[in-house]
Design a protein around this motif. Structure first.
Motif, PDB file in Angstrom:
ATOM      1  N   ARG A  89      19.653  30.001  49.070  1.00 16.80           N
ATOM      2  CA  ARG A  89      19.601  28.741  48.719  1.00 16.80           C
ATOM      3  C   ARG A  89      20.821  28.379  47.630  1.00 16.80           C
ATOM      4  O   ARG A  89      21.563  27.555  48.155  1.00 16.80           O
ATOM      5  CB  ARG A  89      18.560  27.956  48.242  1.00 16.80           C
ATOM      6  N   ILE A  90      20.782  29.345  46.692  1.00 20.58           N
ATOM      7  CA  ILE A  90      21.722  29.240  45.686  1.00 20.58           C
ATOM      8  C   ILE A  90      23.279  29.692  46.044  1.00 20.58           C
ATOM      9  O   ILE A  90      24.079  29.105  45.746  1.00 20.58           O
ATOM     10  CB  ILE A  90      21.202  30.117  44.333  1.00 20.58           C
ATOM     11  N   ARG A  91      22.943  30.628  46.773  1.00 16.90           N
ATOM     12  CA  ARG A  91      24.420  31.078  47.263  1.00 16.90           C
ATOM     13  C   ARG A  91      24.960  30.182  48.308  1.00 16.90           C
ATOM     14  O   ARG A  91      26.249  30.053  48.249  1.00 16.90           O
ATOM     15  CB  ARG A  91      24.196  32.518  47.838  1.00 16.90           C
ATOM     16  N   VAL A  92      24.365  29.654  49.154  1.00 19.37           N
ATOM     17  CA  VAL A  92      24.723  28.542  50.181  1.00 19.37           C
ATOM     18  C   VAL A  92      25.484  27.200  49.212  1.00 19.37           C
ATOM     19  O   VAL A  92      26.452  27.006  49.484  1.00 19.37           O
ATOM     20  CB  VAL A  92      23.704  28.115  51.008  1.00 19.37           C
ATOM     21  N   VAL A  93      24.672  26.746  48.410  1.00 26.41           N
ATOM     22  CA  VAL A  93      25.167  25.634  47.358  1.00 26.41           C
ATOM     23  C   VAL A  93      26.401  26.140  46.534  1.00 26.41           C
ATOM     24  O   VAL A  93      27.146  25.486  46.645  1.00 26.41           O
ATOM     25  CB  VAL A  93      24.036  25.328  46.466  1.00 26.41           C
ATOM     26  N   ALA A  94      26.413  27.304  46.141  1.00 25.32           N
ATOM     27  CA  ALA A  94      27.635  27.975  45.378  1.00 25.32           C
ATOM     28  C   ALA A  94      28.933  27.799  46.590  1.00 25.32           C
ATOM     29  O   ALA A  94      30.008  27.456  46.068  1.00 25.32           O
ATOM     30  CB  ALA A  94      27.416  29.265  45.029  1.00 25.32           C
TER      31      ALA A  94
ATOM     32  N   VAL B 134      30.592  31.331  42.753  1.00 22.66           N
ATOM     33  CA  VAL B 134      30.313  32.297  43.819  1.00 22.66           C
ATOM     34  C   VAL B 134      30.170  33.671  43.537  1.00 22.66           C
ATOM     35  O   VAL B 134      29.369  34.192  43.791  1.00 22.66           O
ATOM     36  CB  VAL B 134      31.301  31.818  45.008  1.00 22.66           C
ATOM     37  N   HIS B 135      31.388  34.014  42.724  1.00 19.34           N
ATOM     38  CA  HIS B 135      31.353  35.433  42.325  1.00 19.34           C
ATOM     39  C   HIS B 135      30.071  35.825  41.466  1.00 19.34           C
ATOM     40  O   HIS B 135      29.386  36.944  41.809  1.00 19.34           O
ATOM     41  CB  HIS B 135      32.455  35.629  41.483  1.00 19.34           C
TER      42      HIS B 135
ATOM     43  N   LEU C  28      26.215  38.961  41.598  1.00 20.48           N
ATOM     44  CA  LEU C  28      26.188  39.936  40.579  1.00 20.48           C
ATOM     45  C   LEU C  28      24.732  39.721  39.656  1.00 20.48           C
ATOM     46  O   LEU C  28      24.398  38.790  39.479  1.00 20.48           O
ATOM     47  CB  LEU C  28      27.402  39.857  39.651  1.00 20.48           C
ATOM     48  N   ALA C  29      24.669  41.034  39.286  1.00 17.89           N
ATOM     49  CA  ALA C  29      23.217  40.996  38.281  1.00 17.89           C
ATOM     50  C   ALA C  29      23.832  40.652  37.019  1.00 17.89           C
ATOM     51  O   ALA C  29      25.067  40.905  36.682  1.00 17.89           O
ATOM     52  CB  ALA C  29      22.786  42.612  38.121  1.00 17.89           C
ATOM     53  N   PRO C  30      23.036  40.060  36.284  1.00 16.69           N
ATOM     54  CA  PRO C  30      23.463  39.425  34.681  1.00 16.69           C
ATOM     55  C   PRO C  30      23.775  40.650  33.793  1.00 16.69           C
ATOM     56  O   PRO C  30      23.242  41.801  34.177  1.00 16.69           O
ATOM     57  CB  PRO C  30      22.445  38.487  34.020  1.00 16.69           C
TER      58      PRO C  30
ATOM     59  N   LEU D 162      44.995  29.412  46.915  1.00 18.26           N
ATOM     60  CA  LEU D 162      45.578  30.428  46.134  1.00 18.26           C
ATOM     61  C   LEU D 162      45.130  30.786  45.023  1.00 18.26           C
ATOM     62  O   LEU D 162      44.845  31.751  44.467  1.00 18.26           O
ATOM     63  CB  LEU D 162      47.081  30.113  46.221  1.00 18.26           C
ATOM     64  N   ALA D 163      44.935  29.568  44.327  1.00 19.34           N
ATOM     65  CA  ALA D 163      44.114  29.740  42.941  1.00 19.34           C
ATOM     66  C   ALA D 163      42.707  30.572  43.003  1.00 19.34           C
ATOM     67  O   ALA D 163      42.520  31.264  42.256  1.00 19.34           O
ATOM     68  CB  ALA D 163      43.914  28.385  42.458  1.00 19.34           C
ATOM     69  N   ALA D 164      42.017  30.163  43.958  1.00 14.89           N
ATOM     70  CA  ALA D 164      40.577  30.778  44.174  1.00 14.89           C
ATOM     71  C   ALA D 164      40.825  32.139  44.498  1.00 14.89           C
ATOM     72  O   ALA D 164      39.899  33.072  43.953  1.00 14.89           O
ATOM     73  CB  ALA D 164      39.972  30.080  45.480  1.00 14.89           C
ATOM     74  N   ALA D 165      41.705  32.729  45.247  1.00 12.26           N
ATOM     75  CA  ALA D 165      42.050  33.936  45.510  1.00 12.26           C
ATOM     76  C   ALA D 165      42.560  34.722  44.195  1.00 12.26           C
ATOM     77  O   ALA D 165      42.112  35.889  44.049  1.00 12.26           O
ATOM     78  CB  ALA D 165      43.217  34.251  46.544  1.00 12.26           C
ATOM     79  N   MET D 166      43.308  34.150  43.726  1.00 16.15           N
ATOM     80  CA  MET D 166      43.892  34.674  42.365  1.00 16.15           C
ATOM     81  C   MET D 166      42.776  34.969  41.176  1.00 16.15           C
ATOM     82  O   MET D 166      42.472  35.869  40.503  1.00 16.15           O
ATOM     83  CB  MET D 166      44.873  33.944  41.816  1.00 16.15           C
ATOM     84  N   THR D 167      41.749  33.783  41.264  1.00 19.12           N
ATOM     85  CA  THR D 167      40.778  34.199  40.396  1.00 19.12           C
ATOM     86  C   THR D 167      39.779  34.890  40.830  1.00 19.12           C
ATOM     87  O   THR D 167      39.254  35.826  39.815  1.00 19.12           O
ATOM     88  CB  THR D 167      39.846  32.488  40.276  1.00 19.12           C
ATOM     89  N   ALA D 168      39.566  35.171  42.028  1.00 19.32           N
ATOM     90  CA  ALA D 168      38.908  36.341  42.566  1.00 19.32           C
ATOM     91  C   ALA D 168      39.215  37.812  42.292  1.00 19.32           C
ATOM     92  O   ALA D 168      38.455  38.629  41.927  1.00 19.32           O
ATOM     93  CB  ALA D 168      38.414  36.251  44.086  1.00 19.32           C
ATOM     94  N   VAL D 169      40.562  37.873  42.462  1.00 19.59           N
ATOM     95  CA  VAL D 169      41.218  39.200  41.733  1.00 19.59           C
ATOM     96  C   VAL D 169      40.784  39.524  40.335  1.00 19.59           C
ATOM     97  O   VAL D 169      40.569  40.493  40.238  1.00 19.59           O
ATOM     98  CB  VAL D 169      42.706  39.116  42.231  1.00 19.59           C
ATOM     99  N   VAL D 170      41.009  38.450  39.554  1.00 20.48           N
ATOM    100  CA  VAL D 170      40.957  38.738  38.106  1.00 20.48           C
ATOM    101  C   VAL D 170      39.452  39.142  38.103  1.00 20.48           C
ATOM    102  O   VAL D 170      39.031  39.898  37.014  1.00 20.48           O
ATOM    103  CB  VAL D 170      41.293  37.523  37.256  1.00 20.48           C
ATOM    104  N   LEU D 171      38.471  38.156  38.646  1.00 17.30           N
ATOM    105  CA  LEU D 171      37.199  38.565  38.388  1.00 17.30           C
ATOM    106  C   LEU D 171      36.418  40.018  38.867  1.00 17.30           C
ATOM    107  O   LEU D 171      35.614  40.512  38.101  1.00 17.30           O
ATOM    108  CB  LEU D 171      36.286  37.549  39.149  1.00 17.30           C
ATOM    109  N   ASN D 172      37.408  40.417  39.696  1.00 19.00           N
ATOM    110  CA  ASN D 172      36.880  41.870  40.404  1.00 19.00           C
ATOM    111  C   ASN D 172      37.497  42.850  39.714  1.00 19.00           C
ATOM    112  O   ASN D 172      37.429  44.030  40.138  1.00 19.00           O
ATOM    113  CB  ASN D 172      37.305  41.747  41.899  1.00 19.00           C
ATOM    114  N   LEU D 173      38.434  42.728  38.501  1.00 20.07           N
ATOM    115  CA  LEU D 173      38.745  43.623  37.635  1.00 20.07           C
ATOM    116  C   LEU D 173      37.586  44.383  36.915  1.00 20.07           C
ATOM    117  O   LEU D 173      37.691  45.438  36.404  1.00 20.07           O
ATOM    118  CB  LEU D 173      39.723  43.112  36.613  1.00 20.07           C
ATOM    119  N   LYS D 174      36.398  43.686  36.821  1.00 23.93           N
ATOM    120  CA  LYS D 174      35.387  44.132  36.166  1.00 23.93           C
ATOM    121  C   LYS D 174      34.111  43.947  36.931  1.00 23.93           C
ATOM    122  O   LYS D 174      34.129  43.459  38.218  1.00 23.93           O
ATOM    123  CB  LYS D 174      34.879  43.166  34.869  1.00 23.93           C
TER     124      LYS D 174
END
Length: 321
Positions: A24-29, A159-160, A164-166, A290-302
């Motif tokens: 439910r949470i993932r769908v809403v995200a 969404v990201h 992920l675990a906290p 594009l903004a979402a994809a760039m954000t995803a790249v930065v988020l997945n550096l960690k």
């Protein structure tokens, strides 16, 4: 007895709320992210069809009526549909806050993001009202779009994080690579902002009576293109480095590169075809993607710290530079 009976429905609702991240949470995200992008498309339709003042007042569409009158015609319908889209995003934001309520302490990061997105909906509604009341001032319209981009980025973070675990996170790429990725994100932001200014100076004002910035649109097209090409070069370098070192962020960089290529192709087409509304609208929507994809790249550096802890010592030292 009445207090006990009255408390039962409340307790049942509370028990129904998730105590851990679920479907439910993932769908809403995901709905939050998709809707934030879609509303840019509907907002673009308002602007590109000249329907910016299809509802000339706010919060009502016309004086004394929340909905458009027959006299407003198709322009009123298009503008009102965009306002309804804002309401839908608001419902999604409220749903996210409600679903995360039970976990507001354990997953404070997700709850705060949901609250910010909800507040952003209200802020955007107010900015939209100012946009109408100022007769589609191009700078206010540009700010309205910029806030939409920020909302898209925040929804991407939501969404990201629901996957992920906290807890603490650590780099899973070399420090130099991370620095280059952040530099690329800056150039992406510069490209998008120049695009916003270029559009605010172009012919698609949203209404025949709306003003323009007065800047040279042709010059701005070039100033918009240069950081766009720089972004492409930087992304290719990131991709080459990620392939060579087999970094986990590689799929996201491939996605980013494909979006950039599509944006460049559409940008060239619209510039050479006299800015047809369909291509301009698609360019606007892809700017959000594009903004979402760039954000995803930065988020997945960690990644969660436990992931890097499992790496061999030599590999971890290499990533730290």
């Amino acid at each position: 007895m009445s207090k006990t009976v009255g408390a039962e429905p409340v307790n049942s609702i509370y028990q129904w709320l998730p105590s851990a991240i679920d479907t439910r949470i993932r769908v809403v995200a995901w709905l939050s992210l998709v809707s934030e992008i879609v509303i840019v498309g509907t907002g673009g339709a308002v602007r590109l069809t000249g329907s910016g003042l299809g509802c000339p007042t706010w919060p009502n569409c016309v004086a004394g009526s929340l909905v458009p009158s027959q006299e407003m015609g198709l322009h009123g319908v298009i503008e009102f549909a965009n306002r309804l889209m804002t309401g839908l995003i608001g419902i999604i934001a409220i749903a996210a806050v409600v679903l995360l309520w039970r976990m507001r302490k354990e997953r404070k990061d997700l709850f705060v993001l949901a609250v910010i997105l909800g507040g952003g909906v209200l802020a955007q509604a107010l900015v939209g009202g100012v946009t109408v009341l100022t007769g589609l001032n191009p700078f206010i319209v540009g700010f309205h779009f910029t806030v939409s981009l920020i909302m898209v980025c925040l929804a991407t973070v939501l969404v990201h994080r629901v996957y992920l675990a906290p807890g603490p996170r650590a780099l899973v790429v070399p420090v130099g690579f991370a620095g280059l990725a952040h530099a690329t994100s800056f150039v992406v932001a510069l490209t998008v902002m120049m695009g916003v200014l270029t559009t605010a100076s172009g012919p698609h004002s949203g209404d025949a009576a709306a003003g323009r910035t007065g800047f040279n649109a042709e010059l701005l097209q070039h100033l918009h293109a240069w950081p766009g090409y720089a972004t492409l070069v930087l992304t290719i370098v990131l991709l080459a480095a990620s392939v060579r070192s087999k970094l986990p962020v590689r799929p996201f960089i491939v996605t980013l590169l494909l979006i950039e290529l599509a944006q460049i192709a559409i940008g060239l087409l619209q510039a050479n075809l006299g800015l047809p509304p369909v291509l301009v609208g698609l360019h606007m929507v892809l700017a959000c993607v594009l903004a979402a994809a760039m954000t995803a790249v930065v988020l997945n550096l960690k990644a969660p710290a436990g992931v890097t802890a499992d790496l061999p010592a030599a590999e971890h030292e290499r990533m730290l530079g």
